[in-house]
Design a protein around this motif. Structure first.
Motif, PDB file in Angstrom:
ATOM      1  N   TRP A 135     -37.907  27.249 -19.839  1.00  0.00           N
ATOM      2  CA  TRP A 135     -37.016  26.322 -20.541  1.00  0.00           C
ATOM      3  C   TRP A 135     -35.564  26.420 -20.099  1.00  0.00           C
ATOM      4  O   TRP A 135     -34.923  25.371 -19.923  1.00  0.00           O
ATOM      5  CB  TRP A 135     -37.173  26.498 -22.058  1.00  0.00           C
ATOM      6  N   PRO A 136     -35.003  27.618 -19.905  1.00  0.00           N
ATOM      7  CA  PRO A 136     -33.607  27.673 -19.445  1.00  0.00           C
ATOM      8  C   PRO A 136     -33.423  26.948 -18.099  1.00  0.00           C
ATOM      9  O   PRO A 136     -32.453  26.210 -17.912  1.00  0.00           O
ATOM     10  CB  PRO A 136     -33.313  29.168 -19.314  1.00  0.00           C
ATOM     11  N   LEU A 137     -34.366  27.135 -17.175  1.00  0.00           N
ATOM     12  CA  LEU A 137     -34.278  26.460 -15.879  1.00  0.00           C
ATOM     13  C   LEU A 137     -34.443  24.954 -16.051  1.00  0.00           C
ATOM     14  O   LEU A 137     -33.705  24.171 -15.437  1.00  0.00           O
ATOM     15  CB  LEU A 137     -35.331  26.995 -14.905  1.00  0.00           C
ATOM     16  N   ALA A 138     -35.375  24.536 -16.895  1.00  0.00           N
ATOM     17  CA  ALA A 138     -35.583  23.102 -17.136  1.00  0.00           C
ATOM     18  C   ALA A 138     -34.296  22.462 -17.664  1.00  0.00           C
ATOM     19  O   ALA A 138     -33.890  21.395 -17.193  1.00  0.00           O
ATOM     20  CB  ALA A 138     -36.733  22.872 -18.108  1.00  0.00           C
ATOM     21  N   VAL A 139     -33.643  23.126 -18.623  1.00  0.00           N
ATOM     22  CA  VAL A 139     -32.391  22.603 -19.188  1.00  0.00           C
ATOM     23  C   VAL A 139     -31.319  22.529 -18.111  1.00  0.00           C
ATOM     24  O   VAL A 139     -30.617  21.520 -17.972  1.00  0.00           O
ATOM     25  CB  VAL A 139     -31.919  23.468 -20.392  1.00  0.00           C
ATOM     26  N   GLU A 140     -31.200  23.587 -17.314  1.00  0.00           N
ATOM     27  CA  GLU A 140     -30.189  23.629 -16.247  1.00  0.00           C
ATOM     28  C   GLU A 140     -30.398  22.484 -15.244  1.00  0.00           C
ATOM     29  O   GLU A 140     -29.457  21.769 -14.876  1.00  0.00           O
ATOM     30  CB  GLU A 140     -30.278  24.982 -15.533  1.00  0.00           C
ATOM     31  N   LEU A 141     -31.641  22.278 -14.814  1.00  0.00           N
ATOM     32  CA  LEU A 141     -31.938  21.226 -13.842  1.00  0.00           C
ATOM     33  C   LEU A 141     -31.732  19.837 -14.445  1.00  0.00           C
ATOM     34  O   LEU A 141     -31.202  18.936 -13.784  1.00  0.00           O
ATOM     35  CB  LEU A 141     -33.365  21.375 -13.313  1.00  0.00           C
ATOM     36  N   MET A 142     -32.139  19.660 -15.698  1.00  0.00           N
ATOM     37  CA  MET A 142     -31.945  18.362 -16.371  1.00  0.00           C
ATOM     38  C   MET A 142     -30.463  18.061 -16.550  1.00  0.00           C
ATOM     39  O   MET A 142     -30.032  16.919 -16.386  1.00  0.00           O
ATOM     40  CB  MET A 142     -32.625  18.357 -17.747  1.00  0.00           C
ATOM     41  N   ASP A 143     -29.678  19.093 -16.910  1.00  0.00           N
ATOM     42  CA  ASP A 143     -28.228  18.894 -17.048  1.00  0.00           C
ATOM     43  C   ASP A 143     -27.630  18.420 -15.730  1.00  0.00           C
ATOM     44  O   ASP A 143     -26.818  17.489 -15.693  1.00  0.00           O
ATOM     45  CB  ASP A 143     -27.533  20.197 -17.482  1.00  0.00           C
ATOM     46  N   GLU A 144     -28.043  19.059 -14.639  1.00  0.00           N
ATOM     47  CA  GLU A 144     -27.525  18.675 -13.325  1.00  0.00           C
ATOM     48  C   GLU A 144     -27.969  17.257 -12.960  1.00  0.00           C
ATOM     49  O   GLU A 144     -27.188  16.464 -12.442  1.00  0.00           O
ATOM     50  CB  GLU A 144     -27.989  19.667 -12.262  1.00  0.00           C
ATOM     51  N   LEU A 145     -29.225  16.930 -13.271  1.00  0.00           N
ATOM     52  CA  LEU A 145     -29.736  15.590 -13.008  1.00  0.00           C
ATOM     53  C   LEU A 145     -28.919  14.549 -13.773  1.00  0.00           C
ATOM     54  O   LEU A 145     -28.512  13.526 -13.203  1.00  0.00           O
ATOM     55  CB  LEU A 145     -31.214  15.501 -13.393  1.00  0.00           C
ATOM     56  N   MET A 146     -28.648  14.816 -15.050  1.00  0.00           N
ATOM     57  CA  MET A 146     -27.870  13.867 -15.860  1.00  0.00           C
ATOM     58  C   MET A 146     -26.442  13.737 -15.340  1.00  0.00           C
ATOM     59  O   MET A 146     -25.856  12.652 -15.394  1.00  0.00           O
ATOM     60  CB  MET A 146     -27.880  14.278 -17.328  1.00  0.00           C
TER      61      MET A 146
END
Length: 155
Positions: free
Chosen positions: A77-88
């Protein structure tokens, strides 16, 4: 030769993922190959290709989108959030509702309901009638209401 064929050839000779061989494929081709690998349950290879894609194209929307979904599948989950934040960040005002929904879900799983609710509100400000965003917000509202009830009962 497609990327899948390239990967199968490397696997047949016992080779590891070769970044040089992957470099000639576009982020879209890498994303599509990862999707195919996931569909056929070749998750280790999908994850390895995701890692290679990130090292070759760290700011690609295609690569960020697919690797964030891989992170969610892996329950990182921490990696998913980090990648999604960067994507957004990259998508900016063109962020589609699906990205908001996935970030909300990753935040919930990462035990950050406050930020998840904030993201739901941001998404709904841009996409007021979007059903999945509305459902996520309602669920988070219910959660925050129940938290307030339980915390006031403790006092």
């Amino acid at each position: 030769m497609t990327l899948i064929q390239e990967l199968m050839n490397q696997a047949a000779v016992g080779g590891l993922l070769n970044a040089q061989a992957i470099k000639r494929f576009s982020p879209v081709e890498i994303r599509e190959t990862i999707q195919s690998l996931v569909a056929t349950e070749q998750l280790e290879l999908a994850n390895a290709l995701g890692d290679a894609g990130m090292s070759l194209h760290p700011h690609s929307e295609d690569i960020l989108a697919i690797t964030s979904l891989l992170a969610m599948m892996n329950e990182d989950w921490p990696l998913a959030v980090e990648l999604m934040d960067e994507l957004m960040e990259i998508q900016g005002s063109n962020t589609p509702p699906f990205t908001y929904v996935m970030l909300i879900r990753a935040l919930r799983c990462n035990l950050d309901p406050v930020r998840a609710l904030e993201v739901a509100r941001q998404g709904l400000a841009l996409y007021p009638g979007q059903v999945e965003l509305m459902a996520e917000k309602l669920s988070l509202d219910d959660f925050s209401d129940s938290m307030m009830v339980s915390s006031s009962a403790q006092h």
